[in-house]
Scaffold this motif. Sequence first.
Motif, PDB file in Angstrom:
ATOM      1  N   THR A   8     -10.725  51.509  28.570  1.00 37.74           N
ATOM      2  CA  THR A   8     -11.546  50.477  27.939  1.00 37.74           C
ATOM      3  C   THR A   8     -10.667  49.309  27.502  1.00 37.74           C
ATOM      4  O   THR A   8      -9.436  49.383  27.528  1.00 37.74           O
ATOM      5  N   ALA A   9     -11.321  48.251  27.088  1.00 42.17           N
ATOM      6  CA  ALA A   9     -10.622  47.069  26.565  1.00 42.17           C
ATOM      7  C   ALA A   9     -11.594  46.296  25.686  1.00 42.17           C
ATOM      8  O   ALA A   9     -12.813  46.525  25.738  1.00 42.17           O
ATOM      9  N   ASP A  10     -11.060  45.413  24.887  1.00 41.26           N
ATOM     10  CA  ASP A  10     -11.888  44.551  24.051  1.00 41.26           C
ATOM     11  C   ASP A  10     -12.487  43.450  24.920  1.00 41.26           C
ATOM     12  O   ASP A  10     -11.779  42.560  25.396  1.00 41.26           O
ATOM     13  N   ASP A  44      -4.329  39.486  28.381  1.00 39.89           N
ATOM     14  CA  ASP A  44      -4.018  39.343  26.961  1.00 39.89           C
ATOM     15  C   ASP A  44      -3.190  38.060  26.829  1.00 39.89           C
ATOM     16  O   ASP A  44      -1.986  38.052  27.071  1.00 39.89           O
ATOM     17  N   TYR A  92      -1.779  42.454  30.482  1.00 39.06           N
ATOM     18  CA  TYR A  92      -3.200  42.679  30.723  1.00 39.06           C
ATOM     19  C   TYR A  92      -3.630  44.008  30.132  1.00 39.06           C
ATOM     20  O   TYR A  92      -2.821  44.928  29.952  1.00 39.06           O
ATOM     21  N   ASP A  93      -4.923  44.119  29.878  1.00 38.92           N
ATOM     22  CA  ASP A  93      -5.569  45.411  29.744  1.00 38.92           C
ATOM     23  C   ASP A  93      -6.285  45.659  31.059  1.00 38.92           C
ATOM     24  O   ASP A  93      -7.054  44.807  31.543  1.00 38.92           O
ATOM     25  N   ILE A 104      -9.003  47.554  33.383  1.00 40.27           N
ATOM     26  CA  ILE A 104     -10.293  48.208  33.148  1.00 40.27           C
ATOM     27  C   ILE A 104     -10.797  48.963  34.373  1.00 40.27           C
ATOM     28  O   ILE A 104     -11.810  49.648  34.290  1.00 40.27           O
ATOM     29  N   LYS A 142      -0.889  46.803  29.771  1.00 44.95           N
ATOM     30  CA  LYS A 142      -0.506  47.204  28.417  1.00 44.95           C
ATOM     31  C   LYS A 142      -1.219  48.460  27.929  1.00 44.95           C
ATOM     32  O   LYS A 142      -0.592  49.357  27.352  1.00 44.95           O
ATOM     33  N   ASN A 143      -2.532  48.550  28.125  1.00 49.91           N
ATOM     34  CA  ASN A 143      -3.254  49.715  27.616  1.00 49.91           C
ATOM     35  C   ASN A 143      -2.880  50.992  28.375  1.00 49.91           C
ATOM     36  O   ASN A 143      -2.787  52.073  27.781  1.00 49.91           O
TER      37      ASN A 143
END
Length: 557
Positions: A53-55, A259, A300-301, A303, A338-339
């Motif tokens: 997931t990501a914001d 990000d 980046y995140d 997804i 990053k995530n």
Amino acid sequence: MNKPSLLLIPALAAALGLFSCSNRSGSESAASTDSTQRYIEERLAGYAPVRLTADLSGLTDNERQMIPLLIQAAQIMDDLYWQQCYGKKDSLLNAVTDDKTKQFVRINYGPWDKLNEDKPFLPGVGPKPLGAQFYPADMTKEELEKANVADKMGLYSLIRRDSTGKLYSIPYHVAYKEPLQRAAALLKQASELAEDPGLKRYLQLRSEALVTDKYDPSDIAWLDMKNNTVDCIIGPIESYEDGLYNARTAYEAYVLIKDKEWSRRLAKYVAMLPELQQGLPVDAQYKKESPGTSSELNAYDIIYYAGHCNSGGKTIAVNLPNDEEIQKSKGTRRSQLKNAMRAKFDQIMMPIAKEFIDPSQLSQVQFDAFFADVMFHEVAHGLGIKNTVNGKGTVRAALQEQSSWLEEAKADILGLYMVTRLVEKGELPGPIENYYTTFMAGILRSVRFGAGEAHGKANMLAFNFFQEKGAFEKTSGGHYKVNHDKFRAAINELSNLILTLQGTGDKAQVEALQKDKAVVRPELQADLNQLQQKGIPVDIVFEQGPAVLGLQATASR
């Protein structure tokens, strides 16, 4: 056209053999089934589930509508990678009734365990062909080299036999025409939603590239776009799957959210590449090329993963495009996921560090150092040399199937060289001990991918070379303790060795180095077995998609 795989029949028979014993005694069948099930259950336990997931709160309505379209296109890449790696996935998956076996097949995109040197895990399945499904299963390298075939080493073509047994090549966009047309239409639809002009142009050109195999214009457009929030890397990209020549590329896709704050912090390092190139610890002829400074570092995140990057060990950083001419003229974009990196650090790397890093140095294992080690690995792909110094052509052409693992080893070591120099210059926060000890823990993490894979070979070269140079020792308590001074000296020595081998294009010496040092030796294997026994994951597996992100699927036209 894309003919059924010759491997399909034995693999299917093996899968069915898990649950049918009509041609064997009951006791033999039960023993085989039990052994297979135990292996699969043990290996599945090595994958930690991660909800990807990501914001998304900062996205516009158009961007939220775009993401499901990009995911649908990515899913087509996933299906195409199945065909390249194994063959028709449905035939295999439908033959397997056990849920855990089916899950493990999906993780590996076939019946070979990618993180255990492609070991077959279904009874009756033989070794994975080096050429995967890019070539006929019965073809030898010598046969292709002697044949009158266009595009022998093509990035975007398959080698097949005609009805007389003669070899010929067929472009990807012809072999996979229908699914590629569907994926192209989805990218075109997504481009109509794009509000950033750079992203719109890239998606339009990438849509065209999928159905023409002409990727350079879209690669350049991808490098030119700067202000987009949503990103999508999609198409046939990496050549690791081609174990015969390291030439043909496999389909994959990433759907990403930039990000922008982290990316701004990283931007300054690319400008330092020319100075770092000149300081490389090797003779001048091996560092005479000038690295591009238009390259970018972004965070980046991620997804969604699909295809090659989702198989076995999951990619956590990307350095693209791979084309040497574009790299020289335009540079590359280094993307840090990053995530996914955080998930691997928390769930895998820290448990390994607590088990094996000397307690006096455990506090030096930190996420920021891990992020930097991975980031500068990707940046370091831009350092060194792309062309041999003695007229053998590109390093990739000279070293063929030996090129990928040595390039990964180069990036590992030159990344550490960069970190060292940047800490000395005050451009990275110290102390340097954090980066070295974290790298040591990182080797113990990524070598578990197996020495049959390019990154695994690279890590084993570093591990064995550093051990021989005294850069770390194994204490009486069974922990690894880094000697930071010798670690730095070993970085310079190994950098020199790798850059020299790439510059001379000496394939025989690279093969000898691989056989000698890019291997898992018994003492280390015992430690790796201990990690498995303690249930520490080898990698991560994703729960992903629009529903996980809280998005509704977008209907494609």
